[in-house]
Motif scaffolding. Structure first.
Motif, mmCIF file in Angstrom:
data_model
loop_
_atom_site.group_PDB
_atom_site.id
_atom_site.type_symbol
_atom_site.label_atom_id
_atom_site.label_comp_id
_atom_site.label_asym_id
_atom_site.label_seq_id
_atom_site.Cartn_x
_atom_site.Cartn_y
_atom_site.Cartn_z
ATOM 1 N N THR A 64 0.819 -1.432 -0.233
ATOM 2 C CA THR A 64 0.095 -0.137 -0.152
ATOM 3 C C THR A 64 0.924 1.298 0.175
ATOM 4 O O THR A 64 1.961 1.447 0.539
ATOM 5 N N LYS A 65 0.417 2.427 -0.741
ATOM 6 C CA LYS A 65 1.092 3.548 -0.704
ATOM 7 C C LYS A 65 0.542 4.506 0.547
ATOM 8 O O LYS A 65 -0.786 4.895 0.334
ATOM 9 N N LYS A 66 1.168 5.096 1.405
ATOM 10 C CA LYS A 66 0.668 5.746 2.379
ATOM 11 C C LYS A 66 1.644 6.995 2.878
ATOM 12 O O LYS A 66 2.997 6.731 2.359
ATOM 13 N N GLU A 67 1.144 8.023 3.253
ATOM 14 C CA GLU A 67 1.909 8.945 3.615
ATOM 15 C C GLU A 67 0.905 9.910 4.658
ATOM 16 O O GLU A 67 -0.213 10.121 4.418
ATOM 17 N N PHE A 123 -3.491 20.878 9.463
ATOM 18 C CA PHE A 123 -4.178 20.074 8.671
ATOM 19 C C PHE A 123 -3.433 18.652 8.186
ATOM 20 O O PHE A 123 -2.183 18.868 8.243
ATOM 21 N N GLU A 124 -3.984 17.465 8.326
ATOM 22 C CA GLU A 124 -3.023 16.480 8.299
ATOM 23 C C GLU A 124 -3.911 15.579 7.165
ATOM 24 O O GLU A 124 -5.215 15.453 7.177
ATOM 25 N N ARG A 125 -3.362 14.870 6.330
ATOM 26 C CA ARG A 125 -3.811 14.050 5.214
ATOM 27 C C ARG A 125 -3.000 12.647 5.306
ATOM 28 O O ARG A 125 -1.890 12.692 5.749
ATOM 29 N N ILE A 126 -4.045 11.826 5.060
ATOM 30 C CA ILE A 126 -3.584 10.164 5.120
ATOM 31 C C ILE A 126 -4.169 9.730 4.018
ATOM 32 O O ILE A 126 -5.289 9.772 3.601
ATOM 33 N N PHE A 127 -3.201 9.044 3.300
ATOM 34 C CA PHE A 127 -3.464 8.609 1.859
ATOM 35 C C PHE A 127 -3.058 7.068 1.804
ATOM 36 O O PHE A 127 -1.848 6.985 1.920
ATOM 37 N N VAL A 128 -3.852 6.101 1.611
ATOM 38 C CA VAL A 128 -3.699 4.659 1.529
ATOM 39 C C VAL A 128 -4.231 4.407 0.209
ATOM 40 O O VAL A 128 -5.181 4.229 0.101
ATOM 41 N N VAL A 129 -3.289 3.506 -0.755
ATOM 42 C CA VAL A 129 -3.845 3.026 -1.859
ATOM 43 C C VAL A 129 -3.206 1.661 -2.359
ATOM 44 O O VAL A 129 -2.081 1.531 -1.738
ATOM 45 N N GLU A 130 -3.738 0.801 -2.959
ATOM 46 C CA GLU A 130 -3.174 -0.290 -3.502
ATOM 47 C C GLU A 130 -1.790 0.118 -4.456
ATOM 48 O O GLU A 130 -2.144 0.952 -5.134
ATOM 49 N N ASP A 175 -4.119 8.705 -12.760
ATOM 50 C CA ASP A 175 -5.075 8.692 -13.737
ATOM 51 C C ASP A 175 -5.962 7.491 -13.465
ATOM 52 O O ASP A 175 -6.990 7.152 -14.206
ATOM 53 N N THR A 176 -5.429 6.372 -12.872
ATOM 54 C CA THR A 176 -6.108 5.243 -12.565
ATOM 55 C C THR A 176 -6.847 5.128 -11.351
ATOM 56 O O THR A 176 -7.263 3.948 -10.898
ATOM 57 N N LEU A 177 -6.796 6.102 -10.208
ATOM 58 C CA LEU A 177 -7.487 6.152 -9.057
ATOM 59 C C LEU A 177 -8.731 5.591 -8.884
ATOM 60 O O LEU A 177 -9.050 4.841 -7.930
ATOM 61 N N GLU A 178 -9.657 6.069 -9.739
ATOM 62 C CA GLU A 178 -10.933 5.496 -9.554
ATOM 63 C C GLU A 178 -11.290 4.058 -9.860
ATOM 64 O O GLU A 178 -12.179 3.514 -9.591
ATOM 65 N N ASP A 179 -9.933 3.482 -10.424
ATOM 66 C CA ASP A 179 -10.369 2.035 -10.530
ATOM 67 C C ASP A 179 -9.499 1.120 -9.552
ATOM 68 O O ASP A 179 -9.332 -0.038 -9.650
ATOM 69 N N CYS A 180 -9.017 1.962 -8.553
ATOM 70 C CA CYS A 180 -8.179 1.650 -7.384
ATOM 71 C C CYS A 180 -8.894 1.592 -6.028
ATOM 72 O O CYS A 180 -9.280 2.717 -5.792
ATOM 73 N N THR A 181 -8.735 0.412 -5.095
ATOM 74 C CA THR A 181 -9.177 0.667 -3.735
ATOM 75 C C THR A 181 -8.269 1.824 -3.044
ATOM 76 O O THR A 181 -7.031 1.448 -2.928
ATOM 77 N N HIS A 182 -8.775 2.599 -2.459
ATOM 78 C CA HIS A 182 -7.971 3.610 -1.731
ATOM 79 C C HIS A 182 -8.707 4.337 -0.464
ATOM 80 O O HIS A 182 -9.968 4.223 -0.468
#
Length: 260
Positions: free
Chosen positions: A24-27, A40-47, A53-60
């Motif tokens: 997973t990709k996280k920061e 402000f804090e941001r957390i982003f976790v993605v497959e 460009d393909t984010l809509e097709d990825c669980t995140h």
């Protein structure tokens, strides 16, 4: 406190995608404001293997939320933390401790992987996005608008708006209606505006028109916020009408409440 100008969503995602490696990709990124009152804090976790460009097709999972500083606002931080954890399905109603939101996000992705193992042919892609920002900061109040969008199976996703107001002297949640002096006028204005929004006549029966107001008695939404224009009333889908009817937004200006 001044409002923070947030980075565009695409910029945030690019930063996270190029900065992380692994399954997973996280920061987690803290962005300081010009004021010392909050950041402000941001957390982003993605497959793995996803791109903007393909984010809509990825669980995140994408979370963006304010973190208030100072002992007085610990209760406010806890409230927001548990609200997000609940939406991620990782809440613990009996615990006062802050939830590890990054772990909660990773847990959601793990649930998705287990789902795909059981149903490998399913085209479903899960995602949760919760974007919060401050819309009002004045005197002893601060109002946070949280927009949560999610899809974790089913016929359609969920889009909800929450207005969360805190007393900055105590950090406690504030029910804005309790602070309205002329409650009768407020209710009357809210119903008039609701009927106009929904193209209903003043005499039309709300229940018979398909709205969920038992005994034809109008009621306020669960979400009432405030900004520089006045009070913001938001009925989320399913609150008083079927999903297909969509949300209803009403604004009651401060000046309107001064009328006798």
């Amino acid at each position: 406190m001044k409002k923070l100008t947030l980075l565009p969503l695409a910029m945030v995602l690019v930063f996270y995608l190029v900065s992380c490696e692994g399954i997973t990709k996280k920061e987690t990124k803290r962005i300081n404001t010009e004021q010392t009152g909050y950041s402000f804090e941001r957390i982003f976790v993605v497959e793995e293997g996803c791109s903007v460009d393909t984010l809509e097709d990825c669980t995140h999972v994408l979370l963006e939320y304010p973190v208030f500083e100072g002992e007085k606002m610990k209760q406010a931080n806890s409230f927001l933390n548990h609200r997000m954890a609940d939406i991620l399905g990782f809440g613990d109603a009996e615990s006062d401790s802050l939830v590890d939101l990054e772990k909660a996000a990773q847990n959601m992705l793990q649930d998705y992987r287990e789902f795909k193992k059981e149903f490998p042919e399913s085209p479903q892609v899960w995602n949760v996005r919760m974007i919060s920002h401050l819309i009002y900061e004045k005197e002893d109040l601060v109002c946070v608008k949280m927009v949560s969008e999610s899809y974790m199976g089913g016929a359609h996703g969920s889009l909800n708006v929450s207005y969360i107001t805190f007393d900055t002297t105590t950090g406690s949640f504030v029910h804005l209606f309790d602070r309205i002096e002329n409650k009768e006028l407020f209710l009357s204005l809210a119903e008039q505006k609701f009927r106009r929004k929904r193209n209903l006549t003043p005499e039309e029966n709300l229940e018979k028109a398909g709205y969920w107001f038992p005994d034809n008695k109008f009621r306020l939404p669960a979400n009432i916020g405030v900004d520089s224009n006045g009070y913001l009333l938001h009925y989320n889908p399913y609150e008083v009408a079927p999903y297909a009817s969509g949300p209803t937004d009403i604004v009651i200006g401060f000046e309107e409440l001064k009328k006798e």
